[in-house]
Write an enzyme that holds these catalytic residues in place. Structure first.
Site, PDB file in Angstrom:
ATOM      1  N   ARG A  51     -26.137   1.842   5.582  1.00  0.00           N
ATOM      2  CA  ARG A  51     -26.047   1.523   4.153  1.00  0.00           C
ATOM      3  C   ARG A  51     -27.239   0.652   3.759  1.00  0.00           C
ATOM      4  O   ARG A  51     -27.866   0.860   2.735  1.00  0.00           O
ATOM      5  CB  ARG A  51     -24.726   0.817   3.810  1.00  0.00           C
ATOM      6  CG  ARG A  51     -24.740   0.272   2.379  1.00  0.00           C
ATOM      7  CD  ARG A  51     -23.377  -0.073   1.767  1.00  0.00           C
ATOM      8  NE  ARG A  51     -22.391  -0.567   2.676  1.00  0.00           N
ATOM      9  CZ  ARG A  51     -22.393  -1.792   3.224  1.00  0.00           C
ATOM     10  NH1 ARG A  51     -23.332  -2.659   2.926  1.00  0.00           N
ATOM     11  NH2 ARG A  51     -21.453  -2.138   4.076  1.00  0.00           N
ATOM     12  N   TYR A 103     -30.044  11.321 -22.142  1.00  0.00           N
ATOM     13  CA  TYR A 103     -29.305  12.232 -21.273  1.00  0.00           C
ATOM     14  C   TYR A 103     -27.801  11.908 -21.396  1.00  0.00           C
ATOM     15  O   TYR A 103     -27.416  10.738 -21.328  1.00  0.00           O
ATOM     16  CB  TYR A 103     -29.785  12.053 -19.830  1.00  0.00           C
ATOM     17  CG  TYR A 103     -28.946  12.788 -18.826  1.00  0.00           C
ATOM     18  CD1 TYR A 103     -28.999  14.168 -18.738  1.00  0.00           C
ATOM     19  CD2 TYR A 103     -28.089  12.114 -17.979  1.00  0.00           C
ATOM     20  CE1 TYR A 103     -28.211  14.854 -17.831  1.00  0.00           C
ATOM     21  CE2 TYR A 103     -27.299  12.791 -17.066  1.00  0.00           C
ATOM     22  CZ  TYR A 103     -27.368  14.162 -16.994  1.00  0.00           C
ATOM     23  OH  TYR A 103     -26.580  14.837 -16.103  1.00  0.00           O
ATOM     24  N   ASP A 176     -36.828   6.107 -17.629  1.00  0.00           N
ATOM     25  CA  ASP A 176     -36.340   7.272 -16.902  1.00  0.00           C
ATOM     26  C   ASP A 176     -37.462   8.316 -16.942  1.00  0.00           C
ATOM     27  O   ASP A 176     -37.744   8.902 -17.979  1.00  0.00           O
ATOM     28  CB  ASP A 176     -35.061   7.798 -17.573  1.00  0.00           C
ATOM     29  CG  ASP A 176     -34.437   8.970 -16.807  1.00  0.00           C
ATOM     30  OD1 ASP A 176     -35.185   9.690 -16.112  1.00  0.00           O
ATOM     31  OD2 ASP A 176     -33.220   9.176 -16.916  1.00  0.00           O
ATOM     32  N   LYS A 201     -33.818  16.716  -9.843  1.00  0.00           N
ATOM     33  CA  LYS A 201     -34.578  17.583 -10.731  1.00  0.00           C
ATOM     34  C   LYS A 201     -35.942  17.899 -10.089  1.00  0.00           C
ATOM     35  O   LYS A 201     -35.976  18.532  -9.065  1.00  0.00           O
ATOM     36  CB  LYS A 201     -34.690  16.952 -12.111  1.00  0.00           C
ATOM     37  CG  LYS A 201     -33.360  16.331 -12.625  1.00  0.00           C
ATOM     38  CD  LYS A 201     -32.292  17.368 -12.914  1.00  0.00           C
ATOM     39  CE  LYS A 201     -30.916  16.761 -13.190  1.00  0.00           C
ATOM     40  NZ  LYS A 201     -30.832  15.780 -14.247  1.00  0.00           N
TER      41      LYS A 201
HETATM   42  C1  LIG Z   1     -29.966  14.720 -14.641  1.00  0.00           C
HETATM   43  C2  LIG Z   1     -30.479  13.497 -15.282  1.00  0.00           C
HETATM   44  C3  LIG Z   1     -29.930  12.243 -14.987  1.00  0.00           C
HETATM   45  C4  LIG Z   1     -28.726  12.083 -14.065  1.00  0.00           C
HETATM   46  O1  LIG Z   1     -29.057  12.396 -12.742  1.00  0.00           O
HETATM   47  P1  LIG Z   1     -28.028  13.014 -11.667  1.00  0.00           P
HETATM   48  O2  LIG Z   1     -28.879  13.192 -10.460  1.00  0.00           O
HETATM   49  O3  LIG Z   1     -27.504  14.283 -12.233  1.00  0.00           O
HETATM   50  O4  LIG Z   1     -26.951  11.984 -11.494  1.00  0.00           O
HETATM   51  C5  LIG Z   1     -30.493  11.132 -15.585  1.00  0.00           C
HETATM   52  N1  LIG Z   1     -31.527  11.237 -16.430  1.00  0.00           N
HETATM   53  C6  LIG Z   1     -32.069  12.437 -16.741  1.00  0.00           C
HETATM   54  C7  LIG Z   1     -33.220  12.485 -17.695  1.00  0.00           C
HETATM   55  C8  LIG Z   1     -31.567  13.593 -16.189  1.00  0.00           C
HETATM   56  O5  LIG Z   1     -32.106  14.777 -16.514  1.00  0.00           O
END
Ligand SMILES: *Cc1c(COP(=O)(O)O)cnc(C)c1O
Length: 382
Positions: A51, A103, A176, A201
């Site tokens: 962890r 998001y 982000d 992504k």
């Molecule tokens: C998908 C996404 C998230 C969340 O991420 P997960 O891996 O699905 O938990 C946060 N911000 C953006 C811009 C995203 O496209």
């Protein structure tokens, strides 16, 4: 240039490749272990319990830090786990200025989890600097959380200008950077304090893993994030760390091809008689393009477009033969999504309508296929 003095493509291609001195394994081993044998009392190999730290996860985390020019990075079980652990840096009574067309999952986290705990989001149009300036006048504001480009409308905020404002108000600036990645946009170099990712992504890039990351700009923030990561425990496991690192090796190549495909697709869609609007930051008339050009950022490979008649939407979603109808983005496979009912269902319908996330809007995540097949797929359905 990444922080090890090499170009980013070099750092990424060889990520993890020189870490196993004993065997010389070129691909970093998957250390599927919970704990580590101590040589003697008071001695440690540097690893105690997975962890806290795991060698495979550490290989990924060091790559993430190098790629973004950060001080240290942290890998989490998902993008939302990464954002959750980051928001734990705030206290009850704190407020954050937040991008309004966020998001959906991040909106839900603020709305249903952190709001009730007394950590509130003030939603503003972060592409409008004056709105950010006004919101920062609230003395309870301790943070700014922006997404740029936004999802799904691809609106562009000026990271450098917002970071300057945030610093004047001693607010922590979090970006982000899921949509553009360190290959196309460098928030820490533009003054942000922390960068967060859904690594599910583009970073991992193959629609085969759910993962998240945080990159910290200073040792002080890194220590606080390390504490949160270990205390909360929403870590990424060794297998998924390996998959994410393996994906990142080809990130610059994938993104180049994806952006090239998206550029052609967006230009073609914007000339299509059945498509009244196309949102793609690389189009010459996109309002955010000059900011990306000034920062030498790229435009990415996400496109949103409107069809003339909402009745056409079910037909398109059921009929696609090259695009896959699925709700993620960033992978090598092209996906089509219907934001109003899929990714943004948690937004208030009135807010959705005001933001333009209405029932005629479709979102494309453009992959690495031959662009002619992608165009033919949409042409047949439009
Ligand atoms: C998908 C996404 C998230 C969340 O991420 P997960 O891996 O699905 O938990 C946060 N911000 C953006 C811009 C995203 O496209």
């Amino acid at each position: 240039m990444s922080r090890d003095g090499k170009k980013l493509a070099t750092t990424l291609a060889q990520a993890g490749s020189r870490r196993d001195a004993r065997t010389g394994a070129v691909s970093v081993p998957i250390h599927q272990t919970a704990c580590f044998n101590h040589p003697a009392l008071g001695q440690s190999t540097g690893f105690d319990y997975s962890r806290t730290s795991n060698p495979t996860r550490l290989a990924l985390e060091e790559t993430l830090a190098l790629a973004d020019g950060g001080c240290r990075a942290f890998a989490f079980a998902s993008g939302l786990a990464a954002i959750d652990s980051t928001l734990r840096l705030f206290r009850t009574g704190d407020r954050l200025v937040v991008t309004e067309d966020l998001y959906g999952g991040t909106f839900r986290l603020f709305d249903k989890i952190f709001g009730p705990l007394g950590i509130e989001a003030i939603y503003v149009d972060t592409t409008h600097l004056e709105s950010v300036r006004q919101a920062l006048k609230d003395p309870r504001v301790r943070g700014v959380f922006i997404e740029t480009p936004t999802n799904p409308l691809l609106r562009i905020a000026d990271i450098r200008a917002i970071a300057t404002l945030a610093r004047e108000h001693q607010a922590l600036m979090i970006v982000d950077n899921t949509f553009l990645t360190p290959v196309l946009q460098r928030p820490l170099e533009q003054g942000a304090d922390l960068v967060v990712y859904s690594a599910s992504k583009y970073l991992a890039g193959h629609n085969d893993v759910v993962a998240g990351a945080v990159v910290a700009s200073t040792p002080e923030l890194a220590d606080r994030m390390a504490f949160c990561q270990n205390a909360i425990g929403a870590i990424l496991g060794p297998q998924d760390s390996w998959l994410t690192l393996r994906g990142m090796k080809t990130l610059p190549l994938r993104l180049a091809r994806q952006q090239e495909n998206a550029t052609r697709l967006a230009a073609w869609l914007s000339r299509h008689p059945r498509v009244p609007a196309v949102h793609y930051p690389g189009l010459p008339d996109h309002p955010g393009r000059s900011i990306l050009d000034r920062e030498h950022a790229g435009y990415g490979a996400m496109i949103a477009f409107e069809v003339d008649d909402p009745a056409r939407v079910p037909h398109i979603l059921a009929g696609v033969k090259t695009f896959l109808f699925a709700e993620s983005l960033g992978g090598v496979e092209s996906l089509i999504t219907y934001p109003a009912v899929q990714t943004h269902a948690d937004l208030d319908p009135a807010v959705r309508e005001r933001l333009g996330i209405h029932n005629r809007l479709l979102r494309l995540s453009v992959g690495i296929e031959d662009v002619e097949d992608l165009m033919a797929d949409l042409e047949a359905l439009l």
